[in-house]
Design an enzyme around this catalytic site. Sequence first.
Site, PDB file in Angstrom:
ATOM      1  N   GLY A   1     -32.614  52.034 -51.372  1.00  0.00           N
ATOM      2  CA  GLY A   1     -33.503  52.651 -50.665  1.00  0.00           C
ATOM      3  C   GLY A   1     -33.725  52.539 -49.176  1.00  0.00           C
ATOM      4  O   GLY A   1     -34.496  53.379 -48.385  1.00  0.00           O
TER       5      GLY A   1
ATOM      6  N   GLU B   1     -24.242  58.635 -61.251  1.00  0.00           N
ATOM      7  CA  GLU B   1     -24.844  59.357 -60.372  1.00  0.00           C
ATOM      8  C   GLU B   1     -25.440  60.248 -60.188  1.00  0.00           C
ATOM      9  O   GLU B   1     -26.402  60.388 -60.565  1.00  0.00           O
ATOM     10  CB  GLU B   1     -24.745  58.584 -58.940  1.00  0.00           C
ATOM     11  CG  GLU B   1     -25.743  58.787 -57.549  1.00  0.00           C
ATOM     12  CD  GLU B   1     -26.058  57.275 -56.914  1.00  0.00           C
ATOM     13  OE1 GLU B   1     -25.093  56.974 -56.459  1.00  0.00           O
ATOM     14  OE2 GLU B   1     -26.690  58.050 -55.740  1.00  0.00           O
TER      15      GLU B   1
ATOM     16  N   THR C   1     -21.164  67.686 -43.611  1.00  0.00           N
ATOM     17  CA  THR C   1     -19.777  67.957 -44.034  1.00  0.00           C
ATOM     18  C   THR C   1     -19.172  67.974 -45.412  1.00  0.00           C
ATOM     19  O   THR C   1     -18.685  69.124 -45.741  1.00  0.00           O
ATOM     20  CB  THR C   1     -19.064  67.743 -42.734  1.00  0.00           C
ATOM     21  OG1 THR C   1     -19.324  66.414 -43.126  1.00  0.00           O
ATOM     22  CG2 THR C   1     -19.261  67.724 -41.493  1.00  0.00           C
ATOM     23  N   ASP C   2     -19.793  66.966 -45.783  1.00  0.00           N
ATOM     24  CA  ASP C   2     -19.419  67.051 -47.347  1.00  0.00           C
ATOM     25  C   ASP C   2     -19.137  67.989 -48.519  1.00  0.00           C
ATOM     26  O   ASP C   2     -18.182  68.721 -48.420  1.00  0.00           O
ATOM     27  CB  ASP C   2     -19.693  65.329 -47.974  1.00  0.00           C
ATOM     28  CG  ASP C   2     -21.489  65.852 -48.547  1.00  0.00           C
ATOM     29  OD1 ASP C   2     -21.742  66.681 -47.895  1.00  0.00           O
ATOM     30  OD2 ASP C   2     -21.717  64.423 -49.447  1.00  0.00           O
TER      31      ASP C   2
ATOM     32  N   GLU D   1     -22.065  64.486 -41.016  1.00  0.00           N
ATOM     33  CA  GLU D   1     -23.188  64.572 -41.490  1.00  0.00           C
ATOM     34  C   GLU D   1     -23.366  66.031 -42.334  1.00  0.00           C
ATOM     35  O   GLU D   1     -23.160  67.381 -41.377  1.00  0.00           O
ATOM     36  CB  GLU D   1     -24.235  64.297 -40.898  1.00  0.00           C
ATOM     37  CG  GLU D   1     -25.257  63.457 -41.551  1.00  0.00           C
ATOM     38  CD  GLU D   1     -24.886  61.849 -42.348  1.00  0.00           C
ATOM     39  OE1 GLU D   1     -24.546  61.738 -42.929  1.00  0.00           O
ATOM     40  OE2 GLU D   1     -24.535  61.253 -41.034  1.00  0.00           O
TER      41      GLU D   1
ATOM     42  N   LEU E   1     -28.772  53.090 -47.195  1.00  0.00           N
ATOM     43  CA  LEU E   1     -26.649  52.046 -46.968  1.00  0.00           C
ATOM     44  C   LEU E   1     -26.441  52.287 -48.219  1.00  0.00           C
ATOM     45  O   LEU E   1     -25.460  51.745 -48.498  1.00  0.00           O
ATOM     46  CB  LEU E   1     -27.492  50.414 -46.725  1.00  0.00           C
ATOM     47  CG  LEU E   1     -28.174  50.401 -45.501  1.00  0.00           C
ATOM     48  CD1 LEU E   1     -28.494  48.891 -45.206  1.00  0.00           C
ATOM     49  CD2 LEU E   1     -27.606  50.791 -44.252  1.00  0.00           C
TER      50      LEU E   1
ATOM     51  N   SER F   1     -27.335  51.271 -51.925  1.00  0.00           N
ATOM     52  CA  SER F   1     -27.006  49.984 -52.651  1.00  0.00           C
ATOM     53  C   SER F   1     -26.600  50.900 -54.496  1.00  0.00           C
ATOM     54  O   SER F   1     -25.942  49.684 -54.689  1.00  0.00           O
ATOM     55  CB  SER F   1     -28.074  49.529 -53.228  1.00  0.00           C
ATOM     56  OG  SER F   1     -29.461  50.422 -53.449  1.00  0.00           O
TER      57      SER F   1
ATOM     58  N   ASP G   1     -19.827  57.672 -50.630  1.00  0.00           N
ATOM     59  CA  ASP G   1     -20.740  56.463 -50.782  1.00  0.00           C
ATOM     60  C   ASP G   1     -20.048  55.605 -51.827  1.00  0.00           C
ATOM     61  O   ASP G   1     -19.368  54.671 -51.149  1.00  0.00           O
ATOM     62  CB  ASP G   1     -21.983  56.392 -51.227  1.00  0.00           C
ATOM     63  CG  ASP G   1     -23.220  57.557 -51.033  1.00  0.00           C
ATOM     64  OD1 ASP G   1     -22.944  57.601 -49.065  1.00  0.00           O
ATOM     65  OD2 ASP G   1     -23.894  57.294 -50.796  1.00  0.00           O
TER      66      ASP G   1
HETATM   67  P1  ADP Z   1     -30.063  53.883 -52.127  1.00  0.00           P
HETATM   68  O1  ADP Z   1     -28.279  53.535 -52.917  1.00  0.00           O
HETATM   69  O2  ADP Z   1     -30.012  54.785 -50.412  1.00  0.00           O
HETATM   70  O3  ADP Z   1     -29.972  51.954 -51.669  1.00  0.00           O
HETATM   71  P2  ADP Z   1     -30.934  54.654 -53.993  1.00  0.00           P
HETATM   72  O4  ADP Z   1     -32.088  54.898 -54.432  1.00  0.00           O
HETATM   73  O5  ADP Z   1     -29.980  56.125 -53.939  1.00  0.00           O
HETATM   74  O6  ADP Z   1     -31.165  53.926 -53.595  1.00  0.00           O
HETATM   75  O7  ADP Z   1     -30.427  53.398 -55.017  1.00  0.00           O
HETATM   76  C1  ADP Z   1     -31.260  52.455 -54.817  1.00  0.00           C
HETATM   77  C2  ADP Z   1     -31.526  51.757 -56.863  1.00  0.00           C
HETATM   78  O8  ADP Z   1     -30.184  51.631 -56.962  1.00  0.00           O
HETATM   79  C3  ADP Z   1     -32.010  50.561 -57.268  1.00  0.00           C
HETATM   80  O9  ADP Z   1     -33.396  51.106 -56.983  1.00  0.00           O
HETATM   81  C4  ADP Z   1     -31.621  50.384 -58.080  1.00  0.00           C
HETATM   82  O10 ADP Z   1     -32.238  50.976 -59.104  1.00  0.00           O
HETATM   83  C5  ADP Z   1     -30.523  50.441 -57.869  1.00  0.00           C
HETATM   84  N1  ADP Z   1     -29.699  49.066 -57.168  1.00  0.00           N
HETATM   85  C6  ADP Z   1     -29.352  48.997 -56.209  1.00  0.00           C
HETATM   86  N2  ADP Z   1     -28.939  47.810 -56.361  1.00  0.00           N
HETATM   87  C7  ADP Z   1     -29.276  46.915 -57.061  1.00  0.00           C
HETATM   88  C8  ADP Z   1     -29.426  45.295 -57.433  1.00  0.00           C
HETATM   89  N3  ADP Z   1     -29.009  44.744 -56.975  1.00  0.00           N
HETATM   90  N4  ADP Z   1     -29.756  45.236 -59.120  1.00  0.00           N
HETATM   91  C9  ADP Z   1     -30.669  46.327 -59.838  1.00  0.00           C
HETATM   92  N5  ADP Z   1     -30.318  47.303 -59.582  1.00  0.00           N
HETATM   93  C10 ADP Z   1     -30.104  47.727 -58.052  1.00  0.00           C
HETATM   94 MG    MG Z   2     -28.364  55.778 -52.790  1.00  0.00          MG
END
Ligand code: ADP
Ligand code: MG
Length: 371
Positions: free
Chosen positions: A115, A153, A37-38, A35, A118, A120, A165
Amino acid sequence: MREIEEKAARAYRERFGEDPELVASAPGRINLIGEHTDYNGGFVLPCAVGRRVAVATGRGGEELYSTNFDETRRMGREKDSSWADYPRGVVWAFGEVGRGVGDFRATFAGDVPLGSGLSSSAAIEAATALALAAHFGLGMDRKELAVLCQRAENEFVGVQSGIMDQYASLLCEAGAALLIDCRSLEAESVPLDLEGADLTLLVCDTRVERGLADTGYNDRRAACERAAETLGVEQLRDAGENDLGHLSGEELKRARHIVTENARVLEATDALRAGDFGELGHLMYASHASMRDDFEISTRELDAFVELAEAAGALGARLTGAGFGGSAIALVRTGETDVLTRQVSRVFAERGFAEPLFYEFVPAAGAEVAR
Ligand code: ADP
Ligand code: MG
């Protein structure tokens, strides 16, 4: 096709009245160890989790639809601070490296919690990039796609993040973790057959808003840079435990975390190659203590989870992610997760903490074109 991929394909058929030409998906990830470390040029060891974002694509139009938001957006070139900025950012980044993406339309469906730490965001970027690369025959390898997603990003969406990620989402293999050298961007699969060892990774999302996250993160980064400068090395990656005697105060504490954490990632990799999950667990606990005491990025909720996990006999536990809230993980015998989650929920309620969310994972496959 996986259920979530079917869901994206179904949404495509419902909206556009025909089958998608291509369906792809990419997973979220957790970091096992390594953690902060990147940005010090060091090592991280994430694995992909069994939750994914799927995308179904076809030629023509420029509509983007997400089942998660039940919302249609136009592709366009402009940002609008919505979820559609992630696929837009990927298209923009392809353009930046001279790969033209033609018109396409797409539907998204994901079961990576948004959020929760993990990632997303990396999952939707990776799924989009892999799908478009296949769709338009762009001939880029997965590392190149990961760098491109990170750029989307960082520069388009405007969120600073390391390469972990996107690398994890695109390069991880089922039953394995991914050792990433954040300086050289080399990566290699390390076996992590938790299923075979009857073990599970339990994620506890403390649902604490990472309020101090930005300043805390920037402060830590600056302290690491100062420590490197004092030591006369380019990055703390180049320092060893013997160098720490030249530091004091805050710089010493921050540098000691980075130096020992880099060593722990490499030791954890050796432990995994030897199938020694007990040793991996010890290293996870040591990592947490280092983040709590030296890097000072833990919270009472994260500490409570780690203490309860240890008391319940988990092999290892630690906060994961940038800290100041967010999630922790524990390496637990499968079948013993329920007792721990109930215990944690009860203690959190007693102490007036937010109600935590739990997820269970074994290391899953990286991004794939499903069809
Ligand atoms: P994390 O990466 O930790 O989950 P982030 O705030 O970095 O949180 O990213 C979340 C955002 O990514 C969401 O608010 C949305 O904008 C986008 N996102 C993730 N999955 C989806 C999805 N299945 N459909 C549309 N947008 C998504
Ligand atoms: Mg994210």
